[in-house]
Design an enzyme around this catalytic site. Structure first.
Site, PDB file in Angstrom:
ATOM      1  N   ALA A 177       4.378  12.286  37.166  1.00 53.94           N
ATOM      2  CA  ALA A 177       4.600  12.736  38.536  1.00 53.94           C
ATOM      3  C   ALA A 177       4.765  11.574  39.517  1.00 53.94           C
ATOM      4  O   ALA A 177       4.933  11.788  40.716  1.00 53.94           O
ATOM      5  CB  ALA A 177       3.442  13.626  38.970  1.00 53.94           C
TER       6      ALA A 177
ATOM      7  N   ASN B  97      -3.671  13.955  35.909  1.00 56.35           N
ATOM      8  CA  ASN B  97      -3.245  13.038  34.849  1.00 56.35           C
ATOM      9  C   ASN B  97      -2.556  11.829  35.459  1.00 56.35           C
ATOM     10  O   ASN B  97      -2.522  10.746  34.885  1.00 56.35           O
ATOM     11  CB  ASN B  97      -2.319  13.765  33.870  1.00 56.35           C
TER      12      ASN B  97
ATOM     13  N   HIS C 235       1.763  11.993  46.184  1.00 56.98           N
ATOM     14  CA  HIS C 235       0.954  10.899  45.634  1.00 56.98           C
ATOM     15  C   HIS C 235       1.326   9.615  46.371  1.00 56.98           C
ATOM     16  O   HIS C 235       2.504   9.227  46.379  1.00 56.98           O
ATOM     17  CB  HIS C 235       1.229  10.723  44.138  1.00 56.98           C
TER      18      HIS C 235
END
Ligand SMILES: NC(=O)c1ccc[n+]([C@@H]2O[C@H](COP(=O)([O-])OP(=O)(O)OC[C@H]3O[C@@H](n4cnc5c(N)ncnc54)[C@H](O)[C@@H]3O)[C@@H](O)[C@H]2O)c1
Length: 256
Positions: free
Chosen positions: A129, A185, A214
């Site tokens: 991601a 993760n 993020h």
């Protein structure tokens, strides 16, 4: 003579197989990429602990798919690459078997790798991601002094119900990946890239955001880095960022 040699070439032609463990959100995007010839292989062998998921995936494709009843059966088909898209417990349960096989292994549930020996060159993990791991890994060679990751998700993506912005976790990457095995993760992926440097992680449950965001800040010997990713959640699984499946596809293409 010519036709004989052609025949023998045909007979020895390697059938390129991909093994897939987990037929959920990521597994389905990956299988669809194979169906659309974005990834070129001859056969897909799938295993899911929920047999109905494997059946559903096979039924949605015209590409040849074999359903395995176990990881042993999947590995017996001798896939060139196996993609794990099942969960951290699956990685822990199957790790020894996967490493003992001749296949290249792509691990999506990277949180499990933090407590396993991942020095085997057959074990790969995609950026998932996030991205920019090449630059971060390069800086780690010189010396990283600080890495922070702030992940901001809608409460739905974290199984929370808060109506105001709330910090739901602050601490280490290893603990974040353990406490949020389906959602963090990404922290483990970063930790694996900079180890033994510790990653400081903050998880924010924010009703105002719809994307999984993020933000990574790196301070290193010769500079600083700021990276930001705002990913749409996967439509079938809000815990998963859509980008993760595409990162697996990209890595798969390089390993086949
Ligand atoms: N590295 C990253 O950045 C990143 C990003 C997103 C998701 N992920 C991780 O990738 C994994 C897959 O994500 P997803 O969104 O496809 O999940 P999902 O829940 O949609 O699908 C998982 C599938 O695996 C199957 N499964 C579960 N345990 C199994 C086992 N032991 N053996 C075989 N099959 C099993 C389930 O039945 C399900 O069909 C998750 O662990 C997720 O957290 C990683």
């Amino acid at each position: 003579m010519k036709s004989q040699s052609n025949q023998s070439t045909k007979a020895t032609k390697m059938v390129k197989k991909i093994g897939l463990i987990g037929c959920g959100a990521i597994g389905t995007v990956l299988a669809e990429a194979i169906e659309r010839k974005l990834v070129i292989c001859d056969e897909l062998v799938v295993f899911d602990a929920d047999a109905a998921k494997a059946q559903k995936l096979k039924a949605s494709l015209t590409f040849p798919v074999k359903i395995a009843n176990s990881v042993d059966q999947l590995l017996a088909a001798k896939p060139k690459v196996v993609v794990e898209a099942a969960g951290q417990q699956a990685v822990r349960d199957y790790f020894d078997k996967l490493v003992a096989s001749n296949a290249e292994i792509i691990i999506m549930s990277t949180g499990a790798l933090l407590s396993l020996n991942v020095d085997d060159p057959k074990i790969h993990f995609p950026a998932g991601a996030i991205g920019g791991l090449d630059a971060i890994a390069a800086a780690a060679n010189a010396a990283i002094t600080e890495v922070t990751l702030t992940s901001r998700k809608n409460p739905k993506a974290l199984n929370k119900t808060n109506t105001e912005e709330t910090i739901v976790y602050e601490g280490t990457a290893k603990e974040a990946a353990r406490l949020f095995p389906r959602e963090m993760n990404v922290a483990a992926t970063l930790a694996l890239t900079v180890k033994p440097v510790q990653v400081k992680v903050k998880v924010v449950s924010d009703p105002k955001v719809t994307r999984n965001t993020h933000e990574i800040n790196v301070k290193w010997r010769y500079g600083e880095m700021q990276l930001r990713f705002a990913n749409d959640p996967h439509p079938d699984n809000p815990h998963t960022s859509a980008l993760a499946a595409w990162a697996a596809i990209q890595l798969l293409k390089t390993l086949l």
